[in-house]
Scaffold this active site. Structure first.
Site, PDB file in Angstrom:
ATOM      1  N   VAL A 110       0.815  -1.212   0.000  1.00 30.07           N
ATOM      2  CA  VAL A 110       0.000   0.000   0.000  1.00 30.07           C
ATOM      3  C   VAL A 110       0.850   1.264   0.000  1.00 30.07           C
ATOM      4  O   VAL A 110       2.036   1.237   0.298  1.00 30.07           O
ATOM      5  CB  VAL A 110      -0.977   0.014   1.200  1.00 30.07           C
ATOM      6  CG1 VAL A 110      -1.925  -1.156   1.129  1.00 30.07           C
ATOM      7  CG2 VAL A 110      -0.222  -0.009   2.517  1.00 30.07           C
ATOM      8  N   GLU A 111       0.212   2.395  -0.333  1.00 34.07           N
ATOM      9  CA  GLU A 111       0.846   3.710  -0.471  1.00 34.07           C
ATOM     10  C   GLU A 111       2.018   3.656  -1.450  1.00 34.07           C
ATOM     11  O   GLU A 111       3.065   4.256  -1.244  1.00 34.07           O
ATOM     12  CB  GLU A 111       1.314   4.248   0.886  1.00 34.07           C
ATOM     13  CG  GLU A 111       0.206   4.902   1.680  1.00 34.07           C
ATOM     14  CD  GLU A 111       0.720   5.686   2.874  1.00 34.07           C
ATOM     15  OE1 GLU A 111       1.898   6.090   2.881  1.00 34.07           O
ATOM     16  OE2 GLU A 111      -0.075   5.911   3.802  1.00 34.07           O
ATOM     17  N   GLY A 112       1.837   2.916  -2.528  1.00 31.33           N
ATOM     18  CA  GLY A 112       2.885   2.756  -3.519  1.00 31.33           C
ATOM     19  C   GLY A 112       3.676   1.503  -3.240  1.00 31.33           C
ATOM     20  O   GLY A 112       4.303   1.370  -2.185  1.00 31.33           O
TER      21      GLY A 112
END
Length: 748
Positions: A427-429
């Site tokens: 997540v978040e990249g």
């Protein structure tokens, strides 16, 4: 001359081209200590002068009071099995202000520092990943943070008190099937139109996925691409990415379906909107902020990546370090604690050093954010590398726990975290993208002393600015070439080091030596790879590795200085810096081996053998591993200090509580067992486990009655702590999926 060079660079795409969204990302946030390493000549005095924060009295009281009470009330096993946080726990969180940690006190929130929010997340996450989402999401990137920074006065007055009280539970809708790490490619559509009342409204159509708290939230901050064909908002026909607030229950909004995250099934699911209509005043920040969503996201993420995921990862690393050390002294094989075996001590030593290192980086980085610095490159390093290290630490812990780690149930204190590790990495990249695209790709331009100015000059066809920038860059290049050669010949002997502990001085010199080489090779990459850097992910990933481990190594040194140069911590510092520098060495070797063109051939044929002979460092040796392992295998002032703010349940019936109760008892009777072992050697007592001979030792006069009882109780506790869960047939199949072929399960 410089003007001709500029035109040649334009024609040959020498420097990376920067899109509008990339430019906004580059311009978001600040350069921090990362700039020192890109300079090639780090000012360690200035870096050490950067503040290393501590929690306020109010924040520490919250950690010791409501946070401990929350975790004592929340049965992590029950939450994991039911996949729900009980309503009484949610109510307690609302009463105590857990949903308003980021919100100013004027609006009913706690207004805690970034460091405090990070510390709270780090304490909650290892206990329950599901519970953690109810702390993380409301207090990081999302409605509250964006409203505090960008909201109109009316929006703040309405939403912030209700977010702080838990009346609104938020989520953030960004990711889509075709927009993950490339968040700028979102397709969620919002069209401005004039409604029946003559006001401007937005009609939204979207399909989001992977939205944490999406199934249970009642306030959505949705990232979308805004179109305004009639220019009703005065921002043109295509304002661009915008953040819009949508309330749960709005017609056309569908939520409630769920994904099933690996490990712990925290609330996560798709958000679908078909002709969802909201007033234009629902644009976060008001109508004037139409089209400003990308800048909002980049500025928030510049500091935000420093908070939630690193906190969760580092909290897990610290907890795993503590429990693995304890387990290694409670579990016995071949007549001794397994932690006394070098093969077992080695991963424990690595765990302890990484816990010390990453905690230093967390505190140091969050303090910078609290001081108004939002460093996107350092934040990217923190997110990508701490989550990856947490995954590796989970594997080390699993190797030590062995059977006790792979059998699920309430007694398994590491299994769920081990299984959940890929979530934070994704997540978040995704980490693979953060490492190979963002860290060095952004850092090489933004943190370099001259590159961004030259890129702007080339794009703007500004010969004067280009000439000034290139003169500075050429001087920078040759200065670092000289430093690299000089520091290589002297092994960093002439790197300037401020007044630090003499035992750590050599590490500053090696970091300075590494920084000069890193800066020099950054210039070589920009000159010789240039516009192809975006597709040379393996090469840029190795540059990112070098930068990341230099940052982590320095954070270790900063912590050691900030905490008063504790002599007992030197075992952790030595291991951490040897590991960091060895990883930097490995990254440089990878750069030399994989550089393209004629320069690459020279590097491989001539420079690489010299690099390997004159290396920065080797990996920590066996003696360092054993010394580092000992830190979590003892109960003393050091271990209590290092384990501060880790949740240690007082209930001896819980998994962690039972383990530490046994560890404490085993530790306390260790001197008594030495007397028993001496008696065994003398032939006064038979062979076997020393703690199984309490009765015989009493009869032989080796122990008195109280001592024998304590030894016997420690053995009972030790054996209970290493038990795994057993289920009868009804219990076992009650935990299974009742109907795997249920047609209601579908792709989202």
């Amino acid at each position: 001359m410089f003007e001709k060079l500029m035109h040649w660079m334009q024609a040959n795409n020498v420097l990376p081209r920067i899109s509008d969204t990339e430019r906004q990302a580059l311009e978001a946030g600040d350069v921090w200590i990362d700039g020192e390493f890109f300079s090639g000549h780090p000012d360690f005095r200035r870096m050490l002068d950067s503040r290393y924060g501590r929690l306020s009295a109010e924040e520490q009281a919250f950690m010791d009071g409501p946070v401990n009470e929350l975790l004592s009330r929340a049965d992590c096993n029950e939450i994991a099995l039911s996949r729900r946080v009980p309503q009484d726990i949610v109510d307690y969180m609302a009463e105590q202000g857990f949903f308003g940690l980021i919100i100013p006190k004027a609006y009913g929130g706690k207004q805690f520092s970034t460091l405090a929010r990070s510390a709270i997340m780090a304490k909650v996450t290892p206990h329950s990943g599901i519970l953690s989402t109810y702390v993380v999401i409301p207090n990081t990137l999302g409605a509250a943070e964006l409203l505090v920074e960008y909201g109109t006065d009316d929006q703040k007055e309405h939403y912030l008190p209700r977010l702080a009280s838990g009346e609104y539970l938020p989520c953030f809708g960004l990711t889509e099937p075709t927009a993950g790490s490339d968040a700028a490619s979102i397709t969620a559509d919002a069209e401005a139109f004039r409604d029946d009342k003559g006001d401007v409204s937005l009609r939204l159509n979207f399909r989001k996925r992977y939205i944490t708290l999406g199934p249970v939230a009642n306030l959505i901050s949705l990232a979308c691409v805004l179109r305004d064909p009639d220019n009703l908002l005065g921002k043109g026909e295509a304002p661009g990415i915008t953040v819009v607030l949508i309330h749960g229950g709005t017609p056309g909004l569908k939520q409630g379906d769920r994904h099933e995250p690996i490990g712990e099934a925290f609330p996560n699911g798709p958000l679908v909107g078909e002709n969802v209509v909201v007033n234009a005043d629902n644009i976060l920040g008001g109508r004037d902020m139409a089209g400003s969503g990308w800048r909002m996201l980049m500025e928030s993420l510049a500091g935000g990546r420093m908070v939630s995921l690193p906190a969760s990862a580092i909290g897990s690393i610290r907890t795993v370090s503590a429990v693995t050390g304890a387990y290694s002294m409670v579990r016995q094989q071949f007549g001794l604690p397994i932690g006394r075996m070098e093969g077992v001590a080695t991963p424990i030593g690595r765990l302890n050093a990484l816990a010390y290192m990453t905690e230093g980086a967390r505190v140091f980085g969050c303090t910078a954010v609290d001081d108004g610095i939002n460093p996107p490159v350092v934040s990217g390093v923190m997110k990508a590398y701490t989550t990856e290290l947490a995954r590796q630490c989970g594997t080390d812990a699993m190797d030590v726990f062995s059977g006790a780690g792979v059998m699920q149930g309430p007694n398994n204190i590491i299994g769920r975290g081990y299984c959940s590790a890929p979530v934070a990495i994704t997540v978040e990249g995704a980490n693979i993208m953060t490492r190979t695209l963002m860290v060095f790709g952004q850092g090489a331009i933004r943190c370099h002393p001259h590159a961004l100015n030259v890129v702007h000059a080339v794009e703007n066809d500004d010969a004067k600015a280009f000439s000034k920038g290139m003169r500075g860059w050429i001087g920078h290049f040759f200065a670092n070439m000289g430093r690299t050669l000089g520091h290589g010949l002297t092994r960093g002997a002439f790197v300037r080091v401020p007044d630090v502990d003499k035992a750590t001085k050599r590490y500053y010199k090696k970091l300075g030596w590494a920084a000069s080489r890193f800066a020099f090779f950054t210039d070589l990459a920009l000159f010789f790879v240039g516009g192809k850097l975006k597709v040379r992910g393996n090469l840029t990933g190795r540059y990112a590795d070098a930068l990341a481990w230099m940052l982590l190594g320095f954070s270790t040194l900063r912590r050691f200085e900030a905490e008063g140069r504790q002599p007992a911590d030197l075992a952790l510092v030595h291991y951490s810096l040897r590991l960091s520098l060895a990883k930097v060495q490995e990254a440089f070797e990878g750069i030399y081996e994989n550089f393209d063109g004629p320069l690459g051939k020279v590097l491989r044929a001539v420079s690489l053998p010299l690099l390997r002979i004159n290396r920065l460092a080797r990996l920590p040796d066996d003696h360092m591993a054993v010394a580092s392992a000992g830190v979590s295998q003892r109960i003393d002032a050091q271990s209590r200090r290092l384990n501060a703010d880790i949740f240690m349940p007082e209930n001896p019936d819980s998994g962690v509580g039972r383990l530490f109760d046994a560890f404490t008892r085993v530790h306390e009777v260790a001197p008594l067992l030495e007397r028993v072992k001496t008696a065994q050697k003398d032939g006064r007592l038979p062979a076997g486990d020393a703690d199984a001979l309490a009765k015989a030792a009493l009869e032989a006069g080796v122990l008195d009655a109280d001592e024998a009882a304590r030894v016997d109780a420690a053995r009972t506790a030790r054996l209970a702590a290493i038990e795994v869960d057993v289920f009868d047939e009804d219990e076992f199949f009650a935990r299974a999926v009742s109907n795997p072929s249920d047609p209601r399960r579908k792709a989202a």
